[in-house]
Design a protein around this motif. Sequence first.
Motif, mmCIF file in Angstrom:
data_model
loop_
_atom_site.group_PDB
_atom_site.id
_atom_site.type_symbol
_atom_site.label_atom_id
_atom_site.label_comp_id
_atom_site.label_asym_id
_atom_site.label_seq_id
_atom_site.Cartn_x
_atom_site.Cartn_y
_atom_site.Cartn_z
ATOM 1 N N ALA A 1 37.578 49.204 39.836
ATOM 2 C CA ALA A 1 37.873 49.147 41.279
ATOM 3 C C ALA A 1 38.350 50.531 41.684
ATOM 4 C CB ALA A 1 38.927 48.084 41.594
ATOM 5 N N ARG A 2 38.709 50.689 42.975
ATOM 6 C CA ARG A 2 39.190 52.005 43.427
ATOM 7 C C ARG A 2 40.694 52.148 43.200
ATOM 8 N NH1 ARG A 2 36.796 51.185 49.272
ATOM 9 N NH2 ARG A 2 37.911 49.260 48.751
ATOM 10 N N ARG A 3 41.461 51.060 43.291
ATOM 11 C CA ARG A 3 42.930 51.160 43.180
ATOM 12 C C ARG A 3 43.350 51.030 41.708
ATOM 13 N NH1 ARG A 3 44.473 46.599 47.262
ATOM 14 N NH2 ARG A 3 42.627 45.764 46.241
ATOM 15 N N VAL A 4 43.443 52.182 41.068
ATOM 16 C CA VAL A 4 43.658 52.208 39.615
ATOM 17 C C VAL A 4 45.029 51.650 39.222
ATOM 18 C CG1 VAL A 4 43.724 53.701 37.581
ATOM 19 C CG2 VAL A 4 42.091 54.152 39.388
ATOM 20 N N GLU A 5 46.024 51.863 40.087
ATOM 21 C CA GLU A 5 47.375 51.368 39.718
ATOM 22 C C GLU A 5 47.372 49.841 39.586
ATOM 23 O OE1 GLU A 5 46.935 51.422 44.010
ATOM 24 O OE2 GLU A 5 46.436 52.948 42.521
ATOM 25 N N LYS A 6 46.594 49.184 40.443
ATOM 26 C CA LYS A 6 46.499 47.709 40.342
ATOM 27 C C LYS A 6 45.761 47.314 39.069
ATOM 28 C CE LYS A 6 47.075 45.753 44.858
ATOM 29 N NZ LYS A 6 47.411 44.348 44.690
ATOM 30 N N LEU A 7 44.749 48.108 38.710
ATOM 31 C CA LEU A 7 44.001 47.825 37.473
ATOM 32 C C LEU A 7 44.893 47.998 36.247
ATOM 33 C CD1 LEU A 7 40.602 49.645 38.205
ATOM 34 C CD2 LEU A 7 41.092 47.196 38.404
ATOM 35 N N GLU A 8 45.769 49.030 36.292
ATOM 36 C CA GLU A 8 46.673 49.274 35.154
ATOM 37 C C GLU A 8 47.590 48.061 34.949
ATOM 38 O OE1 GLU A 8 46.499 51.774 33.182
ATOM 39 O OE2 GLU A 8 45.583 53.446 34.279
ATOM 40 N N THR A 9 48.083 47.506 36.047
ATOM 41 C CA THR A 9 48.971 46.331 35.954
ATOM 42 C C THR A 9 48.215 45.143 35.360
ATOM 43 O OG1 THR A 9 50.109 47.112 37.920
ATOM 44 C CG2 THR A 9 50.496 44.820 37.298
ATOM 45 N N LEU A 10 46.976 44.935 35.840
ATOM 46 C CA LEU A 10 46.173 43.825 35.305
ATOM 47 C C LEU A 10 45.856 44.069 33.833
ATOM 48 C CD1 LEU A 10 44.539 41.193 35.702
ATOM 49 C CD2 LEU A 10 42.589 42.605 36.415
ATOM 50 N N ALA A 11 45.559 45.323 33.475
ATOM 51 C CA ALA A 11 45.224 45.636 32.074
ATOM 52 C C ALA A 11 46.401 45.268 31.159
ATOM 53 C CB ALA A 11 44.875 47.110 31.932
ATOM 54 N N GLU A 12 47.618 45.564 31.607
ATOM 55 C CA GLU A 12 48.808 45.197 30.812
ATOM 56 C C GLU A 12 48.863 43.687 30.617
ATOM 57 O OE1 GLU A 12 50.818 46.975 29.012
ATOM 58 O OE2 GLU A 12 49.502 48.621 29.621
ATOM 59 N N GLU A 13 48.580 42.959 31.700
ATOM 60 C CA GLU A 13 48.602 41.486 31.632
ATOM 61 C C GLU A 13 47.541 40.980 30.638
ATOM 62 O OE1 GLU A 13 48.174 39.685 35.569
ATOM 63 O OE2 GLU A 13 47.586 37.809 34.603
#
Length: 256
Positions: free
Chosen positions: A38-50
């Motif tokens: 996606a474009r919003r990498v910070e949100k992806l980082e949070t999901l990746a941790e999950e």
Amino acid sequence: MLYSLKDKVAVVTGASSGLGADSARAYAEAGAKVAILARRVEKLETLAEELRAMGAEALPLSCDVTSEESVKAAIEAVIAHFGHIDILLNNAGVAVRGGVHTLSVEDWNKSMDTNVKGIFLVSKYVVPHMMAQNYGKIVNISSVNAFIADKPDVFIRHSYNASKSAVLGLTNGMAASYGRYNITVNSVCPGLFESEMTENSLFKSQPFLDGYSAQCPMERPGRRGEVAGPVLFFSSDASSYVTGQFLIVDGGTALV
Ligand SMILES: NC(=O)c1ccc[n+]([C@@H]2O[C@H](COP(=O)([O-])OP(=O)(O)OC[C@H]3O[C@@H](n4cnc5c(N)ncnc54)[C@H](OP(=O)(O)O)[C@@H]3O)[C@@H](O)[C@H]2O)c1
């Protein structure tokens, strides 16, 4: 196990929120390694941790599906990291409001570029890898709005309707061409679900929600996670001989 995705590599576009994030969670739960784009990498980082906390491998990658350069770089990064791609969930989408008498060409293009060209571009870079390995599962997210349009003036979305119908045509074409490579291509067409796309529009209108529930045999909008089951079906070997199909996930609304 029919629905197991153990050792499969999945790419999910539009994974930073809503239905894409939910589907990424379902993939991880089923055992897949998941590249989330996606474009919003910070949100992806949070999901990746999950996802990692669930025991899955997760690769967050910045990707604008409307940009060929961005898509090419993201898919090359997935291949470099995981070595191959088994599953592609083309989920990224935008809903632009307006009818043909009010829409700007810019807004029309935004819908078509994200919802249709985005699927073309991501598939363009993923399909050759699937053809080479003689295996692939592609799921394109369309919408119940490919079949039925919202009538209230404030919710008309003609470019969205057109783009989601185009997704079905593209799904058919891809299914017809790539079946011989053991690649299945199917569509999931959600009804109304709460997400960033709808929370400040459709979900803000009690008359709209009441109208939807009155029309819907199950008398409610979809709940979180209720798109992930059908997505998992089309992404797993439970659907090994199913291609060129669409599945409407709307509690029966489009039927009545
Ligand atoms: N919610 C519903 O009721 C409903 C009903 C039918 C169909 N759908 C479809 O379901 C899909 C997911 O929607 P949602 O409801 O989960 O809405 P959402 O929460 O707004 O999610 C949309 C996702 O698409 C991504 N996206 C948008 N433009 C992009 C671009 N140019 N490049 C890459 N990613 C992009 C967004 O990420 P970034 O902004 O971080 O890039 C976001 O992750 C869409 O295709 C939508 O049309 C939803």
